[in-house]
Scaffold this motif. Structure first.
Motif, PDB file in Angstrom:
ATOM      1  N   LEU A 112       0.817  -1.208   0.000  1.00 30.99           N
ATOM      2  CA  LEU A 112       0.000   0.000   0.000  1.00 30.99           C
ATOM      3  C   LEU A 112       0.853   1.262   0.000  1.00 30.99           C
ATOM      4  O   LEU A 112       0.568   2.226  -0.679  1.00 30.99           O
ATOM      5  CB  LEU A 112      -0.878   0.024   1.256  1.00 30.99           C
ATOM      6  N   ARG A 113       1.929   1.174   0.780  1.00 23.78           N
ATOM      7  CA  ARG A 113       2.803   2.352   0.845  1.00 23.78           C
ATOM      8  C   ARG A 113       3.367   2.653  -0.549  1.00 23.78           C
ATOM      9  O   ARG A 113       3.387   3.807  -0.986  1.00 23.78           O
ATOM     10  CB  ARG A 113       3.932   2.105   1.834  1.00 23.78           C
ATOM     11  N   ALA A 114       3.790   1.596  -1.249  1.00 20.60           N
ATOM     12  CA  ALA A 114       4.332   1.785  -2.600  1.00 20.60           C
ATOM     13  C   ALA A 114       3.260   2.388  -3.519  1.00 20.60           C
ATOM     14  O   ALA A 114       3.545   3.275  -4.324  1.00 20.60           O
ATOM     15  CB  ALA A 114       4.827   0.449  -3.144  1.00 20.60           C
ATOM     16  N   ALA A 115       2.033   1.918  -3.380  1.00 23.09           N
ATOM     17  CA  ALA A 115       0.951   2.432  -4.236  1.00 23.09           C
ATOM     18  C   ALA A 115       0.679   3.907  -3.955  1.00 23.09           C
ATOM     19  O   ALA A 115       0.510   4.708  -4.868  1.00 23.09           O
ATOM     20  CB  ALA A 115      -0.316   1.607  -4.024  1.00 23.09           C
ATOM     21  N   PHE A 116       0.657   4.293  -2.670  1.00 25.25           N
ATOM     22  CA  PHE A 116       0.407   5.701  -2.326  1.00 25.25           C
ATOM     23  C   PHE A 116       1.590   6.583  -2.718  1.00 25.25           C
ATOM     24  O   PHE A 116       1.417   7.723  -3.135  1.00 25.25           O
ATOM     25  CB  PHE A 116       0.085   5.851  -0.833  1.00 25.25           C
TER      26      PHE A 116
END
Ligand SMILES: C[S@@+](CC[C@H](N)C(=O)[O-])C[C@H]1O[C@@H](n2cnc3c(N)ncnc32)[C@H](O)[C@@H]1O
Length: 258
Positions: free
Chosen positions: A219-223
């Motif tokens: 999720l962090r990578a996506a955000f």
């Protein structure tokens, strides 16, 4: 038991112990001022749809009113009662373990109804809003508060998909227009809308969800990718431990005609 109901009980049982500790003083003060403006005070009755651990009810109790809180999750009510005692506000608050879709309340029984941060967990938000409108007397007030999403459907869905990984209980995150439309559909006059922004460090935001930590790096990578593309509805910012997500929250206050 329907699946949204089951998922809510499981999730909020997991979150109950720490839920609500991040309520900002500014939001508390704003809600308190709104309550005062509409004449809510000693002798008034509020119904809190999805009362959780009492955060949404606090300014109304502090104003001297009475609160009936509907909730599905016993663990949230247990923690809520502890918090109400800590605040010295337990005397005028009652929990009723009930489904907000079918409120066990007489029509027009309350001076005001509130639902905060709960609509995106509901099976049928329209039905719950209709219950809020029904519960309030003519001339009474309805407060709806939730993180809101863009009106443009493709963008709304993109953010919702990410959010659902973090918090699987999400059914639908309404856009601002959809939230306001609920008022018009029930004939409730919109009196005031306020958008505020909550800036949460990413790691804290993930922590609050109490979901599987396995999904956090993804999720962090996506955000971060959204930030690098020039920002999204959420306005991600910062690096490392400073990386944070600014979410938009909408508060709508309406009045039921006399
Ligand atoms: C995100 S919490 C918000 C709690 C509180 N309103 C606040 O502002 O902190 C959502 C709460 O709604 C409750 N809830 C979810 N679906 C519900 C339903 N259908 N009927 C009643 N309560 C529900 C959950 O158990 C949980 O306590």
């Amino acid at each position: 038991m329907d699946t949204a109901k089951q998922r809510n009980i499981e999730t909020f049982t997991r979150m109950a112990e720490t839920y609500g500790g991040y309520y900002s003083d500014a939001e508390q003060a704003r809600l308190g001022a709104m309550a005062e403006r509409v004449g809510f005070g000693e002798g008034s009755w509020l119904v809190d749809f999805g009362m959780g651990t009492g955060t949404s009810a606090k300014p109304f109790l502090a104003a001297g009113g009475n609160v009936v809180g509907l909730d599905l999750t016993p663990a949230m009510a247990v923690r809520g009662r502890e918090r109400l005692r800590e605040w010295g506000l337990e005397a005028n608050a009652r929990y009723v373990m009930a489904n907000a879709h079918d409120a066990p309340l007489a029509a027009g029984a309350a001076d005001a109804a509130i639902c905060r941060h709960t609509f995106h967990h509901l099976e049928d938000p329209k039905k719950v809003f209709a219950e809020m409108a029904r519960a309030v007397r003519p001339g009474g007030h309805v407060f709806l508060i939730d993180y809101h999403y863009p009106d443009e459907e493709e963008e709304r869905e993109k953010i919702e998909e990410l959010d659902r990984v973090r918090e699987p209980t999400i059914t639908r995150h309404l856009s601002g227009k959809e939230m306001e439309g609920l008022f018009y559909a029930e004939g409730i006059r919109v009196e005031e809308t306020v958008v505020d922004r909550t800036d949460t460090p990413f790691d804290d935001w993930m922590d609050l969800a109490k979901t599987s930590p396995d999904v956090f790096p993804k999720l962090r990578a996506a955000f971060e990718a959204l930030r690098d593309q020039g920002g999204s509805w959420y306005e991600e910012s910062g690096e490392g431990a400073e990386f944070s997500v600014i979410r938009k929250r909408l508060t709508i206050l309406g009045q039921k005609p006399d």
